[in-house]
Design a protein around this motif. Structure first.
Motif, PDB file in Angstrom:
ATOM      1  N   LEU A   1       0.821  -1.218   0.000  1.00 23.15           N
ATOM      2  CA  LEU A   1       0.000   0.000   0.000  1.00 23.15           C
ATOM      3  C   LEU A   1       0.855   1.267   0.000  1.00 23.15           C
ATOM      4  N   GLY A   2       2.040   1.137  -0.582  1.00 19.41           N
ATOM      5  CA  GLY A   2       2.898   2.306  -0.750  1.00 19.41           C
ATOM      6  C   GLY A   2       3.813   2.615   0.409  1.00 19.41           C
ATOM      7  N   SER A   3       3.596   1.997   1.576  1.00 20.91           N
ATOM      8  CA  SER A   3       4.426   2.359   2.719  1.00 20.91           C
ATOM      9  C   SER A   3       4.740   1.200   3.662  1.00 20.91           C
ATOM     10  N   GLY A   4       4.205   0.015   3.396  1.00 24.68           N
ATOM     11  CA  GLY A   4       4.406  -1.123   4.282  1.00 24.68           C
ATOM     12  C   GLY A   4       5.566  -1.991   3.832  1.00 24.68           C
ATOM     13  N   PRO A   5       5.615  -3.229   4.309  1.00 22.97           N
ATOM     14  CA  PRO A   5       6.674  -4.161   3.904  1.00 22.97           C
ATOM     15  C   PRO A   5       6.558  -4.492   2.418  1.00 22.97           C
ATOM     16  N   MET A   6       7.621  -4.984   1.855  1.00 24.86           N
ATOM     17  CA  MET A   6       7.634  -5.296   0.435  1.00 24.86           C
ATOM     18  C   MET A   6       6.719  -6.486   0.134  1.00 24.86           C
ATOM     19  N   ALA A   7       5.944  -6.353  -0.930  1.00 29.94           N
ATOM     20  CA  ALA A   7       5.007  -7.420  -1.312  1.00 29.94           C
ATOM     21  C   ALA A   7       4.640  -7.231  -2.778  1.00 29.94           C
TER      22      ALA A   7
END
Length: 206
Positions: A163-169
């Motif tokens: 969502l642009g700011s969380g952990p990489m996914a």
């Protein structure tokens, strides 16, 4: 069957509208269809409370058939990057809808004797979560590329902050999480129309 007609029409309208609105983006992670599709759970729950689980399943089936027709039409319409509806999207959409809605009906039926809000909240939250997981995994996960080898969904596998700011996914996970969050929010908001509709349609309010 006549008494179920409003529910059938409402469900069909929601499915058709969602299939159209999913083509239009809302921000970076959502489409407009994310805001109409969850209303299908509201229709199912109202029909379940007023007419029972068997009637609700008939309404769900009507929605599924409508969705299949919409998907078929979508496969025949060519967009900039190919058909508007790919095989994987059609499979994911149909399986997610049928599984999640029938699960919603079953859970609601088990909880119908509790407090009026418990059955719609629990059944919709669980159904919505299953719906999101099934659809986005089948439609966009790289692990299921064998379902439609000619359909390149590598764009959905691009690894970005959640969502642009969380952990990489993978991107499709962000799309799924955003969609899921909208479903959960609408599940709570839908308690108001649920209560109103049940009160108007049933001689014995929920």
């Amino acid at each position: 069957m006549t008494r179920l007609l409003p529910g059938v029409i409402a469900m069909a309208a929601i499915v058709v509208a969602s299939n159209i609105l999913v083509q239009f983006l809302f921000g970076q992670w959502l489409t407009w269809g994310a805001f109409t599709y969850p209303l299908a759970f509201l229709v199912t729950d109202v029909m379940n409370r007023v007419y029972g689980a068997k009637a609700a399943r008939k309404v769900v089936l009507a929605g599924f058939v409508t969705g299949v027709i919409c998907s078929f039409i979508g496969t025949q319409i060519m967009g900039e990057f190919g058909p508007l509806v790919t095989l994987r999207i059609a499979m994911g959409s149909g399986l997610a809808f049928l599984t999640a809605q029938l699960l919603d009906v079953a859970i609601f039926d088990r909880l119908r004797e509790g407090r009026w809000w418990r059955a719609p909240v629990v059944s919709t939250l669980i159904g919505s979560s299953v719906d999101t997981a099934i659809f986005f995994t089948i439609a966009f996960s790289g692990a299921l590329a064998f379902l439609e080898p000619a359909n390149d969904v590598s764009w959905a596998g691009e690894v970005l902050p959640l969502l642009g700011s969380g952990p990489m996914a993978p991107l499709w996970v962000s799309l799924a999480v955003a969609d899921w969050m909208v479903k959960l929010a609408l599940a709570l908001l839908a308690l108001v129309p649920f209560r109103v509709l049940v009160t108007k349609l049933s001689p014995n309010p929920a």
